[in-house]
Structure formats: structure tokens, C-alpha cells
Scaffold this active site. Structure first.
Site, short mmCIF file in Angstrom:
data_model
loop_
_atom_site.label_atom_id
_atom_site.label_comp_id
_atom_site.label_asym_id
_atom_site.label_seq_id
_atom_site.Cartn_x
_atom_site.Cartn_y
_atom_site.Cartn_z
N ASP A 1 0.93 -1.14 0.07
CA ASP A 1 0.01 0.04 -0.07
C ASP A 1 0.89 1.24 -0.18
O ASP A 1 0.59 2.25 0.88
CB ASP A 1 -0.95 0.06 1.09
CG ASP A 1 -1.99 1.13 1.03
OD1 ASP A 1 -2.53 1.24 2.30
OD2 ASP A 1 -2.32 1.66 -0.12
N LYS B 1 1.78 4.63 -1.20
CA LYS B 1 1.31 5.68 -1.91
C LYS B 1 1.78 7.05 -1.10
O LYS B 1 2.34 7.03 -0.11
CB LYS B 1 0.00 5.67 -2.08
CG LYS B 1 -0.68 5.40 -0.73
CD LYS B 1 -2.23 5.12 -1.06
CE LYS B 1 -2.95 4.87 0.35
NZ LYS B 1 -4.23 4.32 0.05
N ASP C 1 2.69 3.23 7.75
CA ASP C 1 1.50 2.49 7.49
C ASP C 1 1.65 1.26 6.90
O ASP C 1 1.40 0.94 5.65
CB ASP C 1 0.68 3.41 6.52
CG ASP C 1 -0.83 3.34 6.87
OD1 ASP C 1 -1.50 4.58 6.69
OD2 ASP C 1 -1.21 2.35 7.61
N ASN D 1 1.27 7.77 2.46
CA ASN D 1 1.82 6.82 3.38
C ASN D 1 3.33 7.03 3.54
O ASN D 1 3.84 6.08 4.23
CB ASN D 1 1.69 5.30 3.10
CG ASN D 1 0.19 4.94 3.29
OD1 ASN D 1 -0.64 5.58 3.64
ND2 ASN D 1 -0.33 3.77 2.41
N THR E 1 -7.19 4.35 -3.06
CA THR E 1 -7.11 4.44 -4.41
C THR E 1 -6.37 3.35 -4.99
O THR E 1 -5.94 2.75 -4.46
CB THR E 1 -5.99 5.95 -4.84
OG1 THR E 1 -5.82 5.71 -6.13
CG2 THR E 1 -4.72 5.59 -3.93
#
Ligand code: RO9
Length: 239
Positions: free
Chosen positions: A131, A133, A149, A136, A167
């Protein structure tokens, strides 16, 4: 060491995360400043995210790397779970990127290298973040990147089909198709999407969720503008 809330003085709220708020706190005895992430148990249960939070604590507490936000410990009471995390004063990469529009090639390269080094550390422990992105990733005191995260991280390889919220922009094709067994390569794909976004200021497949999914699977990315150097283009196309 038995940790509890009374040991900390709350300086100010930093912002609101997925399952709760993040505060800048100071440890009363030592004066040590850190970030306190307060998660609401009822909300975690409502979102059926107990395993994510358990995994975030389990994975994050075993990682030590300058490019990964330090995890100092955790404690809980009847209603809440408290995560003690490194304080990164620079805030979210997401905000900085939106504010400046896009990074110079030098800054894009520096950021890409730091994310790659953090991913190397993760992958050396056989963990995929899944995850990554801009929301994070945080900036430290001297502008260095800190990946944070770990709620969606898992041990590689995995065909775990979690309901990924948020997203789709950064997800690789294999995570969008059905019964794929994906590997650490999912994080490498994300590094390419991130670098593209550092250079251009928006994600390569940015569109409506339905179209983003189609475009990622087809590999139909918005071409990099001519202002971007050949070397930068080659790097983005290679990851
Ligand atoms: C949604 O925006 C959110 C949410 C939570 C925290 C911030 C935030 N965080 C940090 N640093 C942090 C956060 C953690 C867990 N360690 N260090 C710094 C900031 C600076 C300006 C604005 C916002 C900031 C944003």
C-alpha cells in the site's frame, strides 16, 4: 517497559488517519518527542480490520531502517489502541507534492532511491508493503523519506485477497486481476508509479476508478512529457 497514556503530554493533533487521530506527544520523564496514533477499537471492529491492525503492529515492530518510520511500541485500553511512532516533522509526501506540483529530476531521483532502499529492507524480511502511496510516506527533519502505515503489508508471496480501500492508482495489474499469486514485485511496480508521480505531479493511470483499473491492466499509462529526461523515462518504464 509498561507504557500508558499518562506518561505522555499531548502537544497537538497532527491529523486524522484511517482509524483515528495522530498526535504530537512528549514523553514526560525523558522529554522524548514522538507521534501517537490513536485507533478506535469499535471502528476497527466495524471495518473488520482487526487483522490489519494486528499485522501493522507485528510487521512494523520488527522493522528498523532510516527509510521506515520507527515503531517504538504500543498499548491499549478498553476503547482504544495506541501506537507510538517516530515523529516525521516534514509531514506527508502527498501534501508536499501537491503543494509544489512536481519535483525536479534530482529530487525525484533522491526520493525514488530512498523508497527503493526502504523496500529493499522490507523485502529482505520477506514482507510486501502493498500500500505504498504518497499518503503513506512522510518527510523527516532533513527532508529524508519515511515509509509508514503497514496495515496492508503481508509476508510474501501471498494471494491474500483483502478489500483494498482507497485509491487503485498504485496497484499493479496482478493485484487487480483475480486469482493471481503476487510477489514483492507489486512494490516495485508502485515505485515506478511513484517516480512517475514525482516527475509529473499526477499518477500515470489517474482516471475514474473503473477506467484506472482498465488502464493499469492494459498498461495504458499517460505518456511522460518530453520535458522529462530519457534516463528518467527509461527508469519509469523499467520498474
Ligand atoms: C491526514 O494527514 C495527516 C494525518 C496524520 C498525521 C499527519 C502529519 N504527520 C506528521 N508527522 C508524523 C506522523 C506520524 C505517524 N509520524 N510523524 C507531520 C505533519 C506535519 C504537517 C501536517 C500533518 C502532519 C498528517
Amino acid at each position: 517497559v509498561c507504557l500508558h497514556l499518562g506518561m505522555f503530554e499531548i502537544d497537538k493533533p497532527l491529523g486524522k488517519g484511517k482509524f483515528g487521530r495522530v498526535y504530537l506527544v512528549k514523553h514526560r520523564v525523558s522529554g522524548f518527542v514522538c507521534a501517537l496514533k490513536v485507533l478506535n477499537k469499535a471502528e476497527i471492529i466495524r471495518e473488520n480490520a482487526e487483522k490489519h491492525v494486528r499485522r501493522e503492529i507485528e510487521v512494523h515492530s520488527n522493522l528498523r531502517h532510516p527509510g521506515i518510520l520507527a515503531f517504538y511500541g504500543w498499548f491499549h485500553d478498553t476503547r482504544r489502541i495506541f501506537l507510538l511512532l517516530e515523529y516525521a516533522p516534514g509531514g506527508e509526501l502527498f501534501r508536499v507534492l501537491r503543494r509544489v506540483g512536481r519535483f525536479s529530476e534530482r529530487r525525484a531521483a533522491t526520493c525514488a532511491v530512498q523508497v527503493a532502499q526502504a523496500l529493499n529492507c522490507l523485502h529482505s524480511k520477506n514482507v510486501m508493503h502493498r500500500d505504498i502511496k504518497p499518503e503513506n510516506i512522510l518527510f523527516g527533519l532533513h527532508g529524508e523519506l519515511k515509509v509508514a502505515d503497514f496495515g496492508y503489508s503481508v509476508h510474501a508471496p501471498s494471494n491474500r485477497r483483502d478489500t483494498l480501500c482507497g485509491t487503485l492508482d498504485y496497484l499493479p495489474p496482478e493485484m487487480l486481476s483475480t486469482k493471481a499469486k503476487y510477489t514483492k514485485a507489486v512494490d516495485q511496480w508502485t515505485l515506478g508509479v511513484l517516480t512517475y508521480e514525482f516527475l509529473v505531479g499526477e499518477a500515470p493511470f489517474e482516471d475514474t476508478p473503473f477506467m484506472t483499473r482498465k488502464r493499469i491492466i492494459k498498461g495504458d499509462m499517460t505518456p511522460l512529457p518530453d520535458s522529462v529526461s530519457t534516463e528518467a523515462k527509461d527508469f519509469v518504464h523499467s520498474v
